[in-house]
Scaffold this motif. Structure first.
Motif, PDB file in Angstrom:
ATOM      1  N   LEU A  80      -5.171   2.454   9.645  1.00 41.78           N
ATOM      2  CA  LEU A  80      -5.971   3.672   9.848  1.00 41.78           C
ATOM      3  C   LEU A  80      -5.779   4.661   8.698  1.00 41.78           C
ATOM      4  CD1 LEU A  80      -5.131   4.129  13.639  1.00 41.78           C
ATOM      5  CD2 LEU A  80      -7.219   3.145  12.681  1.00 41.78           C
ATOM      6  N   THR A  81      -5.311   4.155   7.561  1.00 45.55           N
ATOM      7  CA  THR A  81      -4.947   4.986   6.414  1.00 45.55           C
ATOM      8  C   THR A  81      -5.945   4.816   5.277  1.00 45.55           C
ATOM      9  OG1 THR A  81      -2.589   4.922   6.972  1.00 45.55           O
ATOM     10  CG2 THR A  81      -3.134   5.355   4.675  1.00 45.55           C
ATOM     11  N   PHE A  82      -6.173   5.904   4.532  1.00 49.42           N
ATOM     12  CA  PHE A  82      -6.894   5.812   3.261  1.00 49.42           C
ATOM     13  C   PHE A  82      -5.839   5.445   2.215  1.00 49.42           C
ATOM     14  CE2 PHE A  82      -9.425   9.785   4.857  1.00 49.42           C
ATOM     15  CZ  PHE A  82      -9.943   9.049   5.908  1.00 49.42           C
ATOM     16  N   CYS A  83      -5.797   4.201   1.780  1.00 49.53           N
ATOM     17  CA  CYS A  83      -4.761   3.729   0.861  1.00 49.53           C
ATOM     18  C   CYS A  83      -5.221   3.889  -0.596  1.00 49.53           C
ATOM     19  CB  CYS A  83      -4.434   2.269   1.139  1.00 49.53           C
ATOM     20  SG  CYS A  83      -3.834   1.940   2.818  1.00 49.53           S
ATOM     21  N   SER A  84      -4.252   4.152  -1.476  1.00 50.09           N
ATOM     22  CA  SER A  84      -4.534   4.275  -2.919  1.00 50.09           C
ATOM     23  C   SER A  84      -5.613   5.315  -3.197  1.00 50.09           C
ATOM     24  CB  SER A  84      -4.946   2.919  -3.507  1.00 50.09           C
ATOM     25  OG  SER A  84      -3.930   1.967  -3.341  1.00 50.09           O
ATOM     26  N   THR A  85      -5.584   6.410  -2.473  1.00 52.14           N
ATOM     27  CA  THR A  85      -6.621   7.434  -2.595  1.00 52.14           C
ATOM     28  C   THR A  85      -6.549   8.152  -3.945  1.00 52.14           C
ATOM     29  OG1 THR A  85      -6.415   7.796  -0.214  1.00 52.14           O
ATOM     30  CG2 THR A  85      -7.629   9.443  -1.472  1.00 52.14           C
ATOM     31  N   HIS A  86      -7.695   8.323  -4.585  1.00 47.49           N
ATOM     32  CA  HIS A  86      -7.780   9.093  -5.816  1.00 47.49           C
ATOM     33  C   HIS A  86      -9.196   9.631  -5.956  1.00 47.49           C
ATOM     34  CE1 HIS A  86      -9.007   4.990  -6.893  1.00 47.49           C
ATOM     35  NE2 HIS A  86      -9.793   5.544  -7.789  1.00 47.49           N
ATOM     36  N   ALA A  87      -9.360  10.559  -6.897  1.00 51.50           N
ATOM     37  CA  ALA A  87     -10.672  11.184  -7.104  1.00 51.50           C
ATOM     38  C   ALA A  87     -11.041  11.135  -8.574  1.00 51.50           C
ATOM     39  CB  ALA A  87     -10.655  12.626  -6.610  1.00 51.50           C
ATOM     40  N   LEU A  88     -12.329  10.945  -8.836  1.00 52.15           N
ATOM     41  CA  LEU A  88     -12.889  11.013 -10.181  1.00 52.15           C
ATOM     42  C   LEU A  88     -13.889  12.159 -10.223  1.00 52.15           C
ATOM     43  CD1 LEU A  88     -13.592   7.297 -11.173  1.00 52.15           C
ATOM     44  CD2 LEU A  88     -12.311   8.945 -12.561  1.00 52.15           C
ATOM     45  N   LEU A  89     -13.754  13.036 -11.202  1.00 50.13           N
ATOM     46  CA  LEU A  89     -14.679  14.156 -11.358  1.00 50.13           C
ATOM     47  C   LEU A  89     -15.295  14.110 -12.747  1.00 50.13           C
ATOM     48  CD1 LEU A  89     -12.317  15.210  -9.281  1.00 50.13           C
ATOM     49  CD2 LEU A  89     -13.507  17.393  -9.564  1.00 50.13           C
ATOM     50  N   HIS A  90     -16.599  14.294 -12.799  1.00 47.59           N
ATOM     51  CA  HIS A  90     -17.309  14.335 -14.078  1.00 47.59           C
ATOM     52  C   HIS A  90     -18.014  15.681 -14.195  1.00 47.59           C
ATOM     53  CE1 HIS A  90     -19.396  12.863 -17.617  1.00 47.59           C
ATOM     54  NE2 HIS A  90     -20.525  13.323 -17.109  1.00 47.59           N
TER      55      HIS A  90
ATOM     56  N   ARG B  97     -12.200   7.641  -3.927  1.00 43.96           N
ATOM     57  CA  ARG B  97     -12.104   6.202  -3.699  1.00 43.96           C
ATOM     58  C   ARG B  97     -10.781   5.885  -2.986  1.00 43.96           C
ATOM     59  NH1 ARG B  97     -11.808   3.075  -8.621  1.00 43.96           N
ATOM     60  NH2 ARG B  97     -13.192   1.472  -7.773  1.00 43.96           N
ATOM     61  N   PHE B  98     -10.811   4.879  -2.143  1.00 39.25           N
ATOM     62  CA  PHE B  98      -9.577   4.406  -1.516  1.00 39.25           C
ATOM     63  C   PHE B  98      -9.780   2.983  -1.025  1.00 39.25           C
ATOM     64  CE2 PHE B  98     -11.948   6.686   1.811  1.00 39.25           C
ATOM     65  CZ  PHE B  98     -11.941   5.782   2.870  1.00 39.25           C
TER      66      PHE B  98
ATOM     67  N   PHE C 174       0.836  -1.210   0.000  1.00 35.00           N
ATOM     68  CA  PHE C 174       0.000   0.000   0.000  1.00 35.00           C
ATOM     69  C   PHE C 174       0.871   1.261   0.000  1.00 35.00           C
ATOM     70  CE2 PHE C 174      -2.245  -3.369   2.408  1.00 35.00           C
ATOM     71  CZ  PHE C 174      -3.290  -3.595   1.534  1.00 35.00           C
ATOM     72  N   THR C 175       1.749   1.344  -1.007  1.00 34.24           N
ATOM     73  CA  THR C 175       2.735   2.430  -1.051  1.00 34.24           C
ATOM     74  C   THR C 175       2.277   3.641  -1.861  1.00 34.24           C
ATOM     75  OG1 THR C 175       3.800   1.291  -2.902  1.00 34.24           O
ATOM     76  CG2 THR C 175       4.692   0.882  -0.709  1.00 34.24           C
ATOM     77  N   PHE C 176       1.152   3.536  -2.583  1.00 35.32           N
ATOM     78  CA  PHE C 176       0.689   4.648  -3.408  1.00 35.32           C
ATOM     79  C   PHE C 176      -0.557   5.296  -2.795  1.00 35.32           C
ATOM     80  CE2 PHE C 176       2.780   1.798  -6.484  1.00 35.32           C
ATOM     81  CZ  PHE C 176       3.683   2.674  -7.051  1.00 35.32           C
ATOM     82  N   GLY C 177      -0.595   6.625  -2.860  1.00 35.97           N
ATOM     83  CA  GLY C 177      -1.825   7.342  -2.529  1.00 35.97           C
ATOM     84  C   GLY C 177      -2.277   7.242  -1.086  1.00 35.97           C
ATOM     85  N   GLY C 178      -1.351   7.051  -0.162  1.00 35.62           N
ATOM     86  CA  GLY C 178      -1.737   6.943   1.238  1.00 35.62           C
ATOM     87  C   GLY C 178      -2.090   8.293   1.849  1.00 35.62           C
ATOM     88  N   VAL C 179      -3.226   8.358   2.541  1.00 33.72           N
ATOM     89  CA  VAL C 179      -3.603   9.530   3.348  1.00 33.72           C
ATOM     90  C   VAL C 179      -3.661   9.013   4.786  1.00 33.72           C
ATOM     91  CG1 VAL C 179      -5.309  11.335   3.752  1.00 33.72           C
ATOM     92  CG2 VAL C 179      -4.878  10.530   1.421  1.00 33.72           C
ATOM     93  N   TYR C 180      -2.629   9.330   5.550  1.00 36.18           N
ATOM     94  CA  TYR C 180      -2.374   8.697   6.842  1.00 36.18           C
ATOM     95  C   TYR C 180      -3.014   9.459   8.000  1.00 36.18           C
ATOM     96  CZ  TYR C 180       1.216   6.087   4.280  1.00 36.18           C
ATOM     97  OH  TYR C 180       1.863   5.270   3.392  1.00 36.18           O
ATOM     98  N   PRO C 181      -3.164   8.802   9.160  1.00 39.10           N
ATOM     99  CA  PRO C 181      -3.636   9.537  10.342  1.00 39.10           C
ATOM    100  C   PRO C 181      -2.644  10.635  10.693  1.00 39.10           C
ATOM    101  CG  PRO C 181      -2.875   7.321  10.935  1.00 39.10           C
ATOM    102  CD  PRO C 181      -2.926   7.369   9.446  1.00 39.10           C
ATOM    103  N   PRO C 182      -3.120  11.818  11.086  1.00 35.96           N
ATOM    104  CA  PRO C 182      -2.222  12.972  11.289  1.00 35.96           C
ATOM    105  C   PRO C 182      -1.139  12.741  12.336  1.00 35.96           C
ATOM    106  CG  PRO C 182      -4.468  13.448  12.020  1.00 35.96           C
ATOM    107  CD  PRO C 182      -4.531  12.177  11.253  1.00 35.96           C
TER     108      PRO C 182
END
Length: 336
Positions: free
Chosen positions: A202-212, A75-76, A35-43
């Protein structure tokens, strides 16, 4: 594959990039740090490890009129701890692995997909900003492991921690027909300290966003028009980079990706399925899988349900399907 299916396929490839790598076994060194990409970790973890951020920020430009709107989906992956236990009388004792009825079960980590949606948003109304909460309750699921006689001699438990955070969406008009869209993902989950492995739960792993976009067109930040280069350069992106997705030439959908992509990326139509490594050549990975020993395949099968699916899919390929993986050239508009 339809345009929405193409977009979803690319987003799924981003979501699972590096989830588990060749040789797809728990014992492999490269799978010890996942889970090395797109991590949003606990502060609390981020304060001690500046390379592990607690936020993701992405900005993009939208050419649009006054009635324009957008849909946003973040998504994560959430880490799921999988533990195996052996039954002794009326109690269960945790073990590293267990073989029952010829099937091997291992303690390890899996993941579950999470999606946060905000639809039908007015671009101009977003001038005031919008906050969408992320609130996931802790939970667990237990599966009994039965022997040949149908007796429960073990258990497989999947558990996940509570997660808290929010998605912040806002918009600022650059000019009458140009708007700057901002999406931020923040993790506010409490963390009492410990290893990176513990923080990952406790991490949001592989976080990304899709916008339409509805009633508007996104601007390529990779290759913006000359008149918009200054505005594109001013966009601030941290932890994700927006690229156009969908059919080449379309500009209604943007993927904010934690891995480097070009505009309008595509999944090769010859690919038989995800191998969790978008930078690798499918044919080489598949030939490597087929060359595994029976013992190595047994560990791959027991390591993770998705690894098992890769193995079963690969072993079921026909000679014709294998040949289709070989010899396609697209760079100059040619295919052979």
């Amino acid at each position: 594959m339809s345009a929405p299916e193409q977009v979803r396929a690319i987003a799924d490839a981003v979501l699972y990039e590096g989830y588990i790598l060749w040789p797809y076994r728990r014992s492999a060194l490269k799978n010890q740090r996942r889970f090395t990409f797109g991590g949003v970790y606990p502060p609390a973890h981020s304060r001690e490890h500046e390379d592990d951020p607690s936020t993701m920020r992405t900005e993009m430009l939208l050419e649009c009129g006054e009635a324009a709107g957008i849909d946003v989906m973040v998504r994560f992956l959430q880490v799921v701890e999988r533990s195996v236990a052996r039954r002794f009388d009326d109690r269960f004792e945790p073990v590293d692995e267990l073989t029952i009825a010829g099937e091997r079960h291992m303690s390890w980590e899996e993941a579950v997909e999470r999606e946060i949606r905000a639809s039908g948003l007015s671009v101009d109304a977003l001038a005031h900003g919008l906050r969408v909460p992320i609130s996931i309750r802790a939970g667990s699921q237990r599966e009994q492991l039965l022997d040949e006689r149908g007796r429960a001699v073990g258990a497989l438990t999947r558990s996940w921690r509570a997660l808290d955070g929010e998605v912040r969406i806002s918009c600022e008009r650059e000019s009458g027909a140009l708007a700057r869209i901002l999406v931020e993902v923040l993790n506010s989950t409490s963390f009492g300290g410990g290893s990176r492995q513990r923080a990952l739960t406790l991490t949001f792993c592989s976080t990304h966003a899709l916008l339409h976009a509805r009633g508007g067109s996104f601007v390529s930040l990779t290759d913006p028009p000359e008149a918009l280069r200054g505005a594109a350069k001013a966009c601030r992106n941290e932890g994700a980079w927006p690229v156009l997705v969908g059919e080449p030439g379309t500009r209604t959908t943007m993927l904010c990706s934690p891995i480097i992509l070009e505009d309008h990326p595509r999944i090769a139509p010859e690919s038989p399925g995800d191998l969790f490594d978008g930078g690798e050549i499918d044919q080489l990975l598949i030939l490597n899988i087929l060359s595994l020993t029976d013992e190595e395949k047994a560990e791959m099968r027991a390591t993770d349900p998705r690894a098992r699916e890769i193995l079963e899919r690969t072993e079921a390929l026909t000679p014709e399907e294998l040949m289709r993986l070989h010899g396609t050239i697209r760079e100059f508009g040619m295919e052979r």
